[in-house]
Design a protein around this motif. Sequence first.
Motif, PDB file in Angstrom:
ATOM      1  N   UNK A   1     -27.686 -32.911  -8.598  1.00  0.00           N
ATOM      2  CA  UNK A   1     -26.524 -32.045  -8.423  1.00  0.00           C
ATOM      3  C   UNK A   1     -26.235 -31.790  -6.956  1.00  0.00           C
ATOM      4  N   UNK A   2     -27.281 -31.682  -6.162  1.00  0.00           N
ATOM      5  CA  UNK A   2     -27.079 -31.483  -4.724  1.00  0.00           C
ATOM      6  C   UNK A   2     -26.403 -32.698  -4.091  1.00  0.00           C
ATOM      7  N   UNK A   3     -26.727 -33.899  -4.570  1.00  0.00           N
ATOM      8  CA  UNK A   3     -26.071 -35.094  -4.052  1.00  0.00           C
ATOM      9  C   UNK A   3     -24.583 -35.089  -4.403  1.00  0.00           C
ATOM     10  N   UNK A   4     -24.257 -34.642  -5.595  1.00  0.00           N
ATOM     11  CA  UNK A   4     -22.843 -34.551  -5.965  1.00  0.00           C
ATOM     12  C   UNK A   4     -22.129 -33.481  -5.153  1.00  0.00           C
ATOM     13  N   UNK A   5     -22.816 -32.360  -4.923  1.00  0.00           N
ATOM     14  CA  UNK A   5     -22.186 -31.283  -4.170  1.00  0.00           C
ATOM     15  C   UNK A   5     -21.978 -31.665  -2.709  1.00  0.00           C
ATOM     16  N   UNK A   6     -22.843 -32.544  -2.194  1.00  0.00           N
ATOM     17  CA  UNK A   6     -22.697 -32.954  -0.802  1.00  0.00           C
ATOM     18  C   UNK A   6     -21.403 -33.717  -0.566  1.00  0.00           C
ATOM     19  N   UNK A   7     -20.849 -34.330  -1.601  1.00  0.00           N
ATOM     20  CA  UNK A   7     -19.593 -35.064  -1.452  1.00  0.00           C
ATOM     21  C   UNK A   7     -18.380 -34.130  -1.403  1.00  0.00           C
ATOM     22  N   UNK A   8     -18.559 -32.883  -1.825  1.00  0.00           N
ATOM     23  CA  UNK A   8     -17.439 -31.953  -1.872  1.00  0.00           C
ATOM     24  C   UNK A   8     -17.363 -31.162  -0.572  1.00  0.00           C
ATOM     25  N   UNK A   9     -16.170 -30.880  -0.096  1.00  0.00           N
ATOM     26  CA  UNK A   9     -16.044 -30.079   1.123  1.00  0.00           C
ATOM     27  C   UNK A   9     -16.476 -28.647   0.885  1.00  0.00           C
ATOM     28  N   UNK A  10     -16.881 -28.002   1.960  1.00  0.00           N
ATOM     29  CA  UNK A  10     -17.313 -26.615   1.871  1.00  0.00           C
ATOM     30  C   UNK A  10     -16.091 -25.753   1.566  1.00  0.00           C
ATOM     31  N   UNK A  11     -16.235 -24.895   0.577  1.00  0.00           N
ATOM     32  CA  UNK A  11     -15.117 -24.043   0.193  1.00  0.00           C
ATOM     33  C   UNK A  11     -14.827 -23.018   1.274  1.00  0.00           C
ATOM     34  N   UNK A  12     -13.550 -22.805   1.548  1.00  0.00           N
ATOM     35  CA  UNK A  12     -13.102 -21.862   2.567  1.00  0.00           C
ATOM     36  C   UNK A  12     -12.359 -20.733   1.870  1.00  0.00           C
ATOM     37  N   UNK A  13     -12.990 -19.563   1.695  1.00  0.00           N
ATOM     38  CA  UNK A  13     -12.303 -18.474   0.973  1.00  0.00           C
ATOM     39  C   UNK A  13     -11.022 -18.030   1.647  1.00  0.00           C
ATOM     40  N   UNK A  14     -11.006 -18.064   3.007  1.00  0.00           N
ATOM     41  CA  UNK A  14      -9.800 -17.619   3.710  1.00  0.00           C
ATOM     42  C   UNK A  14      -8.669 -18.622   3.619  1.00  0.00           C
ATOM     43  N   UNK A  15      -9.010 -19.874   3.330  1.00  0.00           N
ATOM     44  CA  UNK A  15      -7.985 -20.900   3.224  1.00  0.00           C
ATOM     45  C   UNK A  15      -7.396 -21.319   4.542  1.00  0.00           C
ATOM     46  N   UNK A  16      -8.153 -21.123   5.641  1.00  0.00           N
ATOM     47  CA  UNK A  16      -7.618 -21.476   6.958  1.00  0.00           C
ATOM     48  C   UNK A  16      -7.889 -22.923   7.315  1.00  0.00           C
ATOM     49  N   UNK A  17      -8.996 -23.470   6.803  1.00  0.00           N
ATOM     50  CA  UNK A  17      -9.352 -24.846   7.152  1.00  0.00           C
ATOM     51  C   UNK A  17      -8.612 -25.829   6.259  1.00  0.00           C
ATOM     52  N   UNK A  18      -8.338 -26.968   6.807  1.00  0.00           N
ATOM     53  CA  UNK A  18      -7.677 -28.026   6.047  1.00  0.00           C
ATOM     54  C   UNK A  18      -8.728 -28.831   5.313  1.00  0.00           C
ATOM     55  N   UNK A  19      -8.574 -28.924   4.013  1.00  0.00           N
ATOM     56  CA  UNK A  19      -9.560 -29.633   3.194  1.00  0.00           C
ATOM     57  C   UNK A  19      -9.376 -31.130   3.356  1.00  0.00           C
ATOM     58  N   UNK A  20     -10.413 -31.843   3.765  1.00  0.00           N
ATOM     59  CA  UNK A  20     -10.264 -33.296   3.907  1.00  0.00           C
ATOM     60  C   UNK A  20     -10.194 -33.959   2.543  1.00  0.00           C
ATOM     61  N   UNK A  21      -9.621 -35.125   2.481  1.00  0.00           N
ATOM     62  CA  UNK A  21      -9.553 -35.823   1.190  1.00  0.00           C
ATOM     63  C   UNK A  21     -10.935 -36.268   0.741  1.00  0.00           C
ATOM     64  N   UNK A  22     -11.178 -36.368  -0.555  1.00  0.00           N
ATOM     65  CA  UNK A  22     -12.504 -36.788  -1.039  1.00  0.00           C
ATOM     66  C   UNK A  22     -12.809 -38.217  -0.646  1.00  0.00           C
ATOM     67  N   UNK A  23     -14.117 -38.487  -0.511  1.00  0.00           N
ATOM     68  CA  UNK A  23     -14.533 -39.819  -0.077  1.00  0.00           C
ATOM     69  C   UNK A  23     -14.390 -40.859  -1.172  1.00  0.00           C
TER      70      UNK A  23
END
Length: 797
Positions: free
Chosen positions: A289-311
């Motif tokens: 599960x940690x390997x799967x989670x590593x592919x996901x971007x870190x969640x930003x509660x404030x929504x200020x960061x731009x989420x990169x597209x998935x690999x």
Amino acid sequence: MAELEAAAAAGSGPGTGLGPGPGGSPQSSGSSSGPTGGWRRPHGPLQRYYGPTAAQAAEAATDSADINGPHFDPEVFLTKVRSECSLGQLLAREAALGREIRALDSDMQTLLYENYNKFISATDTIRKMKVDFRRMEAEMDDLAANMAAISTSSARVSAALQDGHRRGAQLAGVQALLRKLQSLVEVPGRLRRWAAPGAEPARALRCYARARAVLRHYRHLPSFRAIEDESHAIMAGLAQRLRTRLRDETLDPKELTECVEMLLQLEEPPEELCEEFLTHAGGRLEAELAMLEAELPVSDPAGTATTPPPASDILDFVDRGSSAFVGNLCLLATSYRSLFEGRPGAGDGRLEAFAAALTTRYFELLERRLALERGLGDTSLLVRALDRFHRRLCALLQLLPAAGAEAAAALVARAARERVERYLRALQTFFLGCLGDVRQALAAPRPPGKEGPGLPDLLATLASSVLGQLKAVLAYVQLFTAKDVAFASLPYFKGEFCVEAVREGLVVAFVRWLCRTSRGFADGPAERGAPAAPPALLLLLARLCLDYESTTISYILTLTDEQFPPQDTGPVVTPGPALCAEARGAAQRLLDHYVQVQGAAVAQMLRKSVETRDWLGTVEPRNVRAVMKRVVEDITAIDVQVGQLFEEGVRRAQSSDSSRRAFSVYSSSRAPGRYAPSYTPSAPMDTHLLSNIQKLFSERIDIFSPVEFNKVSVLTGIIKISLKTLLECVRLRTLGRFGLQQVQVDGHYLQLYLWRFAADERVVQGLLDEVAASAAHRCLDPVPMEHSVVELICERG
């Protein structure tokens, strides 16, 4: 031979039927000769001896007097002969019977002579057969005696064999016991060899399992107790090494299962092994599960960061999660059940709670990955990913029913709903883009002599593009309910998805949004401060909504119900007539707003022309003012524009002199002579009073009444707004003589051309009459121009 002689003797008697008479004499056979002459059938006596055949017996009548019949009775026969024949006939009958008897005796002798040799041969054969039968009986007696002797010998041999078998079994038992004792003596050595590090622990366990019961049974014997103690010590060391290996994090699921299984065979506590098994397996699954989670971007509660597209795409993510996490969890559940099923302390729901916690985390990761699906992407890829996820999870749910079946179904349903919502937003964006193209096409400059696309072409392009896009969206959404998709069999996709998500949430919602958006061009721009829509766009959207009301909505709903059939007991759906009513309401509002906008544009020209002119100091009119010509031109252009999208409509029958009607400051009904015969220019009648009296008897004109969906009604509404504005502007001005005459000329010019556009010419006439009356009322020197001069100026202009 004796039987034949007896038959011959019986046949010669009087009651045998062989004597003369009917059926027995030669005469009865049809011969014409005497008693000794003629042909007789040689075998008749034998046939009569053996009796008649069944057919003959059935055909023969029951007659006791028939001497040849089977029911012959001598007494009846004699009684009948005596009663029917005379004495001479009786004597002749007796003589005939005597001759027949002698003839039968002769036949019997002849038959006996002919078959005598055959009877002799048959008698000799029977005699020889009796001799052979007696010899065979003697041989059978000898054979029976021999068989009895053989049986006695066999019994003795069987007894000897049984005794030999018994002794052999005893000997084999002794040998087996010796082998077992030898194998028990060799158990510690074998266990020491096979239980050594890196050797064959499974083989040592099998050896120990075979010897353990015997050693425990005979442990009261010192030799057996020593063997048991030594074996137990060896296996304790093996158990210690297996526990050390169990804590190794590099063990794969198969090695882990083998290790725990061997510890269970060594009678280690199942509670401890169960806990260690789940701990080790949980660490491995947590790492996946940690390997799967590593592919996901870190969640930003404030929504200020731009989420990169998935690999990677969603299908690859689900594949790796299903093959690694879900596959290993299924293997874990299977191994756990095979190892600890039925053992005390291992069936208290530990596995279910353990699996539920892990699957919840896996669902959360998949939910986060689905949220990264920007835009529409490839819907078939998403459906394949969800289908694969559902299939793998179904295999897990067969092992662990409490592993989150409802959560998994809700996840798939949520993903399908979100994709449908994105399709709805895409349809809305597409429609707005098409409207932008239409507005650009309407506003684009046209080179001289080159015309752009007309309103019918723009409407057809807009309607076909939107409908085609909607059908394409339905085809994409239908992938969620395909027959080869596993989750399509869920109750949600058979009922709620088809009705609530697709029909109501996509199709009905889009049609309502389209109607609201179109209506917003009539209601909203003034409130939002946005630039007003061009009138042609209002007209085009009104026609689009009207087409939706007449045909398109019904077609779209029918297509949707065919592709996504609703259930009979499903939720209530929006009826088609309700949507059609909304579309018609939007079309009505757009068309009314179009009339107001176009009427306001024409009215603005008339208002400025009235407000900017000096009506007291103007010169005598020689021409029609240019603004009036512009009004007629604009009305004509509007007529052409509306005629491209709407039907002509119904006009009221026109009078024969509509185009030549005299227009003056007084209409024919308002002529001063009609109301005041003593009218003179020095004492004019109060025209304001006449105007008010005329209004009481004239038909009231509703300026802003709703228009109908035809060209005549639209043009009538625009003309009413324009002329009403002209009337109100004239009422606010003070005019001189030439100003009044200019109004008279302009009004007559408008009368000449505007009546042909209105549904009822009386509307134009009435409004222009009011304009003229107001001008006369506001004039300081109300001297009208001669009508012939007015006509001449208007024709020249």
